[in-house]
Design an enzyme around this catalytic site. Sequence first.
Site, PDB file in Angstrom:
ATOM      1  N   SER A  48       4.655  -1.405 -23.652  1.00 50.50           N
ATOM      2  CA  SER A  48       4.003  -0.567 -22.644  1.00 50.50           C
ATOM      3  C   SER A  48       4.826   0.695 -22.424  1.00 50.50           C
ATOM      4  O   SER A  48       6.027   0.624 -22.159  1.00 50.50           O
ATOM      5  CB  SER A  48       3.872  -1.354 -21.335  1.00 50.50           C
ATOM      6  OG  SER A  48       3.393  -0.503 -20.316  1.00 50.50           O
ATOM      7  N   CYS A  98       4.363  -7.464  -9.520  1.00 47.71           N
ATOM      8  CA  CYS A  98       3.043  -8.089  -9.529  1.00 47.71           C
ATOM      9  C   CYS A  98       2.986  -9.319  -8.638  1.00 47.71           C
ATOM     10  O   CYS A  98       1.917  -9.823  -8.339  1.00 47.71           O
ATOM     11  CB  CYS A  98       2.662  -8.479 -10.940  1.00 47.71           C
ATOM     12  SG  CYS A  98       3.003  -7.175 -12.095  1.00 47.71           S
TER      13      CYS A  98
END
Length: 400
Positions: free
Chosen positions: A200, A326
């Site tokens: 990413s 998260c």
Amino acid sequence: MKPVYLDNNATTRVDPRVVDAMLPYFTEQFGNASSIHAFGADVGTAIRHARRQLQALLGTEFDHEIVYTGCGTEADNTALLSALETQAGRNEIVTSAVEHPAILALCAWLEKTRGVKVHYIGVDSRGRLDMDAYRKALGPRTAIASIMWANNETGNLFEVETLAELAHEAGALFHTDAVQAVGKVPMDLKTSEIDMLSLSGQKFHAPKGIGALYVRRGVRLRPMIRGGHQERGRRAGTENAPSIIGLGVAAELARTHLEDENTRVRALRDRLEKGLLQRISHAMVTGDPDYRLPNTSNIAFEYIEGEGILLLLNKAGIAASSGSACTSGSLEPSHVLRAMKVPYTAAHGAIRFSLSRENTEEDVDHVLEVMPGIVDTLRGISPFWDGTSATRSAFTPTYA
Ligand SMILES: *Cc1c(COP(=O)(O)O)cnc(C)c1O
């Protein structure tokens, strides 16, 4: 006081050189890479160059081994879903209990809706994978084994090369979520048995919203998104040219900074960690101090709440995090620390400091200055702290 950003495992600042390289692709060079005319052709050429820059960082040989995606999560999802389709007669996944939600939430959904059997391999108190359990879980029903290269919360590294070989002995594919490892760990995928690897951009100074899945030549990939012929039909949708080009420059910068990451950044991390452990009692490093990323330190401060620490750090201009971005907001301690059986009174006070090449000695000094006072304040109002609580056994890291 300049703000101190120590949350680079959540996201990084886009390098100004990356921004500069991207800007023309929003303005003059706005073409669609698939078009025949010059507007498109120029963009196509720039994307081919960016692909080679990313290949150089990963040590891959062939252009078509890289499939650009919208993020790391998409790359993870694509790898697992594809394997279940291409591996005929195999309906099981072997993964670990400490993966990112990008793997774990997908696995939970596959178990519930598709009858896929998922083996979640546990870890020991240092976060090291249970290799016996891993070997036992692999078999003729395994479609794919997916084990992260580096853990986002503790920085722990996993022996992905050995894990890939073992998966292949069982006839299974091997995927690794390398989102935290790319740019921090040297890679040479052309000499590797890894079949698929996710990355990413935002984790190494490229923008958010661009990722890639490496798919070793000869490994079949079923697209998750169907449509046009982009990415050789493996991921439809007009190429995100500015971000792909930014990712290329970020990859080139990461390659030239790898050495710095493993010397200067590592030394900063070690000084921060050592300094905190010296100044604050009842604190322990979680994870494997001898085998982890050079930029990450996860320290559990016993008898206090991570959220409280973060709020006071924020007041002092310091950004860190408790476990993963998260999972914040939930009252449970992180699933990673729970899998490691970190005592409850410690797991609640775990703070992740994640550095990058942009951090300085002054940043570390500032944390060392304010953190003891923060811990004292919070322990002063903690119902669990009596001022004399027995010292828990802490791992003693070795510093290079
Ligand atoms: C950040 C992260 C992801 C998700 O990447 P996105 O680009 O946000 O989708 C996946 N795995 C790990 C280990 C991460 O740290």
